[in-house]
Design a protein around this motif. Structure first.
Motif, mmCIF file in Angstrom:
data_model
loop_
_atom_site.group_PDB
_atom_site.id
_atom_site.type_symbol
_atom_site.label_atom_id
_atom_site.label_comp_id
_atom_site.label_asym_id
_atom_site.label_seq_id
_atom_site.Cartn_x
_atom_site.Cartn_y
_atom_site.Cartn_z
ATOM 1 N N PHE A 125 44.742 41.727 41.019
ATOM 2 C CA PHE A 125 44.989 40.435 40.382
ATOM 3 C C PHE A 125 43.761 39.562 40.582
ATOM 4 C CE2 PHE A 125 47.001 40.530 44.591
ATOM 5 C CZ PHE A 125 46.311 39.518 45.240
ATOM 6 N N HIS A 126 43.677 38.518 39.764
ATOM 7 C CA HIS A 126 42.553 37.593 39.814
ATOM 8 C C HIS A 126 43.081 36.175 40.020
ATOM 9 C CE1 HIS A 126 41.217 41.116 37.505
ATOM 10 N NE2 HIS A 126 39.996 40.866 37.960
ATOM 11 N N GLU A 129 45.940 33.977 37.785
ATOM 12 C CA GLU A 129 47.016 34.801 37.242
ATOM 13 C C GLU A 129 48.319 34.535 38.000
ATOM 14 O OE1 GLU A 129 44.539 38.635 35.527
ATOM 15 O OE2 GLU A 129 45.534 38.803 37.460
ATOM 16 N N TYR A 130 49.434 34.768 37.315
ATOM 17 C CA TYR A 130 50.759 34.550 37.913
ATOM 18 C C TYR A 130 51.283 35.905 38.374
ATOM 19 C CZ TYR A 130 55.239 32.219 38.644
ATOM 20 O OH TYR A 130 56.376 31.674 39.204
ATOM 21 N N ILE A 131 51.627 36.014 39.668
ATOM 22 C CA ILE A 131 52.077 37.291 40.213
ATOM 23 C C ILE A 131 53.379 37.105 40.967
ATOM 24 C CG2 ILE A 131 49.686 38.101 40.433
ATOM 25 C CD1 ILE A 131 49.985 37.730 43.474
ATOM 26 N N MET A 139 51.142 31.177 41.122
ATOM 27 C CA MET A 139 49.807 31.315 40.568
ATOM 28 C C MET A 139 48.818 31.603 41.690
ATOM 29 S SD MET A 139 48.428 30.845 37.418
ATOM 30 C CE MET A 139 49.407 29.548 36.653
ATOM 31 N N ASN A 172 52.242 41.616 38.035
ATOM 32 C CA ASN A 172 51.183 40.705 37.611
ATOM 33 C C ASN A 172 51.469 40.256 36.178
ATOM 34 O OD1 ASN A 172 48.873 39.305 37.030
ATOM 35 N ND2 ASN A 172 47.468 40.870 37.754
ATOM 36 N N GLY A 174 49.746 38.009 34.632
ATOM 37 C CA GLY A 174 48.515 37.556 33.991
ATOM 38 C C GLY A 174 48.534 36.048 33.806
ATOM 39 N N THR A 175 47.920 35.583 32.740
ATOM 40 C CA THR A 175 47.879 34.147 32.456
ATOM 41 C C THR A 175 48.937 33.733 31.437
ATOM 42 O OG1 THR A 175 46.182 34.528 30.760
ATOM 43 C CG2 THR A 175 45.424 34.000 32.990
ATOM 44 N N ARG A 177 53.133 34.216 29.991
ATOM 45 C CA ARG A 177 54.478 34.651 30.349
ATOM 46 C C ARG A 177 55.380 34.562 29.125
ATOM 47 N NH1 ARG A 177 57.015 32.649 35.872
ATOM 48 N NH2 ARG A 177 58.349 34.396 35.261
ATOM 49 N N THR A 235 51.728 29.877 28.148
ATOM 50 C CA THR A 235 50.889 30.053 29.333
ATOM 51 C C THR A 235 51.752 30.018 30.589
ATOM 52 O OG1 THR A 235 50.446 27.678 29.504
ATOM 53 C CG2 THR A 235 48.930 28.994 28.167
#
Length: 274
Positions: A125-126, A129-131, A139, A172, A174-175, A177, A235
């Motif tokens: 993940f970066h 990103e929402y995990i 986030m 993950n 991502g950015t 949802r 987002t």
């Protein structure tokens, strides 16, 4: 009195001899350390620019730059010790024994460190990103060597030890949802009309993304209603607020267009009445 004067004179003589003998070497050693500090900074900046061109993430770049700086400073530190005449082999052996003891006493910390390195290099993940991990979600705000920081929608911060992340099932998002809103309509409803009304309100909402295309389909035939699934994309930052907005917009649109949202109903028949 004469003995005290002799002792002071001897101490003064010894201090002068030591200063003459080791003073220049100590000065040179300090100059070597200062030079190592500035050389490490220069090499660190050069390394950071090279890693940025390779497209590496910022946390990984910061880690590698710190390692390079420590290695450069360590090299100059060894040069300073050699200039002072320090025997390095016994020192290295002593540090090895001490390091083994520290490693045994700090297994948990070292486990977090190893997990942090795994995260930085594998990049599951970066930041941004929402995990969802270890029964927590949020986030990704920061990735450290020993822990990862998540920002929760309720404005709190979640600090997860990295060893709790590596080896666990990670979701993950991502950015982006996908919302999951389900609405019920009566069986006598014009379904194409209801679907068109939903598409119109989603197209008009500023925080609903049109790409990927929103998913709007009949989901199930329930006991007293037809269920319609509404799954548009937004987002990760706007997820919770947009879910409420869409639910309210569906209710108001159906009222305006005369589309009925039925109450639960059940038909009961009595048999064999006297």
């Amino acid at each position: 009195m004469d003995e005290q004067l002799q002792t002071l004179a001897y101490a003064k003589k010894t201090a002068i001899e030591l200063a003459v003998q080791f003073g220049p070497k100590l000065l040179v050693a300090l100059l070597i350390l200062v030079a190592g500090y500035y050389v490490g900074r220069w090499v660190g900046r050069l390394t950071d620019s090279m890693l940025a061109k390779l497209g590496l993430d910022e946390p990984l770049r910061v880690l590698l730059v710190r390692i390079v700086r420590i290695l450069v400073l360590g090299l100059f530190f060894i040069m300073a010790l050699q200039n002072l005449g320090v025997q390095l082999l016994p020192l290295i052996a002593g540090l090895g024994v001490a390091g083994a003891g520290v490693a045994l006493a700090m297994q948990g910390v070292l486990g977090n460190l190893a997990a942090g390195l795994t995260i930085l290099f594998t990049r599951p993940f970066h930041m941004g990103e929402y995990i969802s991990i270890a029964e927590e979600e949020g986030m990704v705000e920061d990735i450290k060597l020993f822990h990862t920081v998540l920002s929760h929608p309720d404005r709190s911060r979640i600090v997860i030890p990295n060893r709790k992340i590596v080896g666990e099932i990670l979701h993950n998002f991502g950015t982006l949802r996908q919302l999951d809103v389900v609405v019920n309509v009566a069986y006598n409803t014009d379904i194409p009309q209801a679907l068109a009304a939903i598409r119109d309100l989603l197209a008009a909402h500023p925080k609903i993304l049109q790409e990927p295309e929103p998913f709007i389909r009949v989901l199930a035939l329930a006991d007293s209603s037809v269920q319609i699934a509404i799954r548009p994309w937004t987002t990760a930052v706007d997820f919770y607020a947009t879910a409420g907005d869409v639910t309210q917009a569906v209710l108001e649109t159906f009222r305006d267009r005369g589309i009925t949202i039925p109450f639960p109903q059940r038909e009961v028949r009595l048999l064999g009445a006297a």
